[in-house]
Enzyme design. Structure first.
Site, PDB file in Angstrom:
ATOM      1  N   LYS A   1       0.830  -1.128  -0.038  1.00 48.74           N
ATOM      2  CA  LYS A   1       0.248   0.119  -0.158  1.00 48.74           C
ATOM      3  C   LYS A   1       0.964   1.335  -0.050  1.00 48.74           C
ATOM      4  O   LYS A   1       1.785   1.400   0.793  1.00 48.74           O
ATOM      5  CB  LYS A   1      -0.943   0.108   1.229  1.00 48.74           C
ATOM      6  CG  LYS A   1      -1.912   1.121   1.206  1.00 48.74           C
ATOM      7  CD  LYS A   1      -2.835   1.036   2.510  1.00 48.74           C
ATOM      8  CE  LYS A   1      -4.074   1.906   2.322  1.00 48.74           C
ATOM      9  NZ  LYS A   1      -5.023   1.803   3.455  1.00 48.74           N
TER      10      LYS A   1
ATOM     11  N   SER B   1     -10.052   2.273   2.593  1.00 45.80           N
ATOM     12  CA  SER B   1      -9.045   2.991   1.580  1.00 45.80           C
ATOM     13  C   SER B   1      -8.026   2.205   0.975  1.00 45.80           C
ATOM     14  O   SER B   1      -7.231   2.378  -0.053  1.00 45.80           O
ATOM     15  CB  SER B   1      -8.270   3.951   2.388  1.00 45.80           C
ATOM     16  OG  SER B   1      -7.409   3.209   3.539  1.00 45.80           O
TER      17      SER B   1
ATOM     18  N   SER C   1     -10.406  -0.025   6.679  1.00 48.52           N
ATOM     19  CA  SER C   1      -9.682   0.044   5.432  1.00 48.52           C
ATOM     20  C   SER C   1      -9.098  -1.168   4.932  1.00 48.52           C
ATOM     21  O   SER C   1      -8.779  -1.235   3.744  1.00 48.52           O
ATOM     22  CB  SER C   1      -8.736   1.211   5.498  1.00 48.52           C
ATOM     23  OG  SER C   1      -9.282   2.437   5.294  1.00 48.52           O
TER      24      SER C   1
END
Lengths: 485, 97
Positions: free
Chosen positions: A78, A153, A177
């Site tokens: 990420k 997210s 997320s």
């Protein structure tokens, strides 16, 4: 053999047996990324050269018999984990050109275990969002239906794993997320207990909530990846000094007979899609058939979790984002004086969602409103944590839907912040209480995957993974196969 | 319906070191008002005698480390990623007028 469809554990085993090489596996993933990323937008940086270099080093180790835990396996990272020498932006314009001179502990741990970096995955800007639509680099499209969100997210990580671009990817979870995008993509995603993974080198959003975790296509892979990435770190005083079990080795050592599954009555609300509820019921029934017991539990403060979250997270974010001033790194827009340069850099560098949250955070932290909002939210947070502690005196794990509905359409909720917030209704509670949670695929509604969330006691990662593994064994699928859509 | 004065929006923007057009301020005024409505539901919760919770960590799970320097000197590496630097310093707009 379709290399890209290998699981993380499966690939690691074949690499150790030298039936495949890391270079060929990495190239297969790269081909997939290069052919699919333009459509899905799962990666914002593709590290092809670095990946091949790392893969070559892994092949050398494998050849010499020095293979480590996940030697040679391609992983996505990420974009909020700092990677030394590799662009890290948290998908914000304000981190333009930011190439960190240091490595986050989580990513360092994965490289120490032999992981290969294929790229940095797309995300909501600074992890603020539930649909990946706040990313400066545009939204991720869901591989199951490109008109839909892949959640947020950690939407890029979820899409990359579901679409066979890598064997696993890191996520971070502040209010859901990891779990929500995993559910939307039909994969497994685990947020461990707050403190399991070091936050060093992880771009900070809300420091009392942020926690890294693993996203993979089955439970065993998730267990293995989590084992590789977590652990005490002197660089993060909130990481816990507790032993990490060999999570992937003990998955079958659980007796389902007598397992007490808590169903919180407040989670079965009117906004819950009846078909999603039916999927949760079916998952519970699989366990009761094996001798597990169902206990109705109550988490009376459930409906306050999202409001508490949307006070605490922006308040902490306001402080964390004060560091972006255009002076030491990232974007600088010259103004007439120092304050003007701050203002111009921040106004140009932050997106709308981030700016709104900074404004809200500064409002609830201002002297006239501090007690009414911020302190009040902290008190209710204590009650939410107590609800869970009380519930866990009556049950061993809690089952809930991960989200009220399957993935929604891109554009459907972005203009209405409250509607977007409500999507986090089942995930924020465990974040506020710091508890571990895992989302596992449990069925399909209207052609889209649906996940169930399993929550556990603090530091009960091993137990949660065992329960999730048992569920996977009782169903016909691990991750749902995206091509079947 | 919670309302927030447009002057307060401007004041918050200034404190946040953010600038907005008049139209954006209006939009924010509406959005912040709706969010305040949404979070105001907490007023109905009885929190008498409940201590504010700032962290889920407990004393048993955290420990203090020795007070020693752990960061290595990476001055050049940090300056290299700065928007502007010179002779080992960050270059910033004039601070004292």
């Amino acid at each position: 053999m379709d290399l890209i469809k290998l699981g993380l554990k499966e690939a690691a085993d074949l690499l150790k047996k030298r039936e495949i090489s890391s270079v060929e596996l990495t190239k297969a993933c790269m081909d997939r990324i290069n052919s699919r990323n333009e459509r899905l937008n799962a990666f914002v940086t593709i590290t092809e050269d670095k990946a091949l270099e790392m893969a070559q080093r892994s092949d050398k180790r494998l050849k010499e018999g020095n293979a480590r835990l996940i030697e040679g396996v391609p992983l996505g990272m990420k974009d909020l984990f700092c990677t030394e020498g590799v662009l890290t932006t948290a998908c914000s314009h304000i981190l333009d050109g930011f190439v960190p001179p240091y490595e986050s502990t989580v990513s360092a741990n994965l490289w120490k275990a032999g992981g290969v970096l294929v790229g940095k995955t797309n995300m909501d800007e600074f992890a603020m969002g539930s649909s990946n639509e706040t990313s400066y680099y545009g939204p991720v499209r869901n591989p199951w239906d490109e008109s839909r969100t892949c959640g947020g997210s950690s939407g890029g990580s979820a899409a990359a794993v579901a679409d066979y671009m890598c064997m696993g990817a890191t996520g971070s979870d502040t209010g859901g997320s990891i779990r929500q995008p995993s559910a939307f993509a039909g994969i497994v995603g685990m947020k461990p207990t707050y403190g399991r993974c070091s936050r060093y080198g992880m771009v900070a959003f809300a420091s009392s909530l942020d926690q890294a975790g693993a996203m993979c296509r089955n439970v065993e892979d998730t267990a293995l990846m989590l084992r590789a990435m977590s652990g005490f770190d002197p660089m993060d005083s909130t990481s816990v000094d507790m032993p990490i079990e060999n999570y992937d080795q003990n998955l079958d050592k659980l007796t389902l007979k007598g397992l007490r599954i808590g169903l919180p009555k407040e989670y079965f609300i009117k906004e819950l899609d009846p078909e999603v509820k039916a999927i949760v019921d079916a998952a519970v029934a699989r366990f009761t058939k094996e001798g597990a017991e169902v206990v109705e539990v109550s988490l009376p403060h459930t409906k306050y979790a999202v409001p508490v979250y949307y006070i605490i997270a922006p308040a902490e974010a306001t402080s964390n984002l004060a560091r972006y001033d255009g002076m030491r790194f990232g974007l600088r827009i010259e103004g007439e004086n120092l304050a003007d340069t701050y203002r111009k850099s921040r106004s140009k560098g932050f997106g709308w969602e981030v700016k709104r949250r900074i404004m809200i955070g500064n409002y609830t932290l201002s002297s006239g409103y501090y007690d009414a909002y911020y302190t009040k939210a902290q008190r209710v947070r204590a009650l939410i944590a107590k609800d869970f502690a009380d519930a866990f005196t009556q049950c061993d794990v809690i089952f809930t839907p991960t989200t009220p509905t399957p993935a929604f359409k891109l554009g459907e909720k972005i203009s209405d912040p409250i509607q977007m917030f409500l999507n986090d209704v089942f995930t924020t509670g465990a974040s506020l209480a710091g508890l571990p949670g895992i989302s596992v695929p449990a069925g399909m509604v209207g052609g889209m995957p649906v996940g169930i969330q399993i929550l556990g006691k603090p530091f009960a990662e091993q137990h949660l993974l065992q329960v999730a593994w048992a569920h996977e064994k009782m169903t016909a699928f691990a991750a749902l196969d995206v091509k079947a859509a | 319906m919670s309302t927030i004065d447009i002057d307060l929006v401007a004041r918050l923007a200034d404190l946040s070191r953010l600038e907005f057009s008049e139209a954006e301020k209006k939009t924010l005024q509406g959005e912040i008002g709706r969010i305040l409505d949404f979070i105001s539901v907490l007023e109905e919760v009885n929190t008498d005698g409940v201590s504010p919770m700032s962290s889920t960590m407990s004393a048993e799970t955290t420990r203090a480390r020795e007070d020693v320097v752990t960061e290595e000197d990476k001055r050049d590496a940090y300056l290299k990623i700065a928007p502007a630097s010179e002779m080992g310093f960050y270059v910033v707009p004039r601070v004292v007028e």
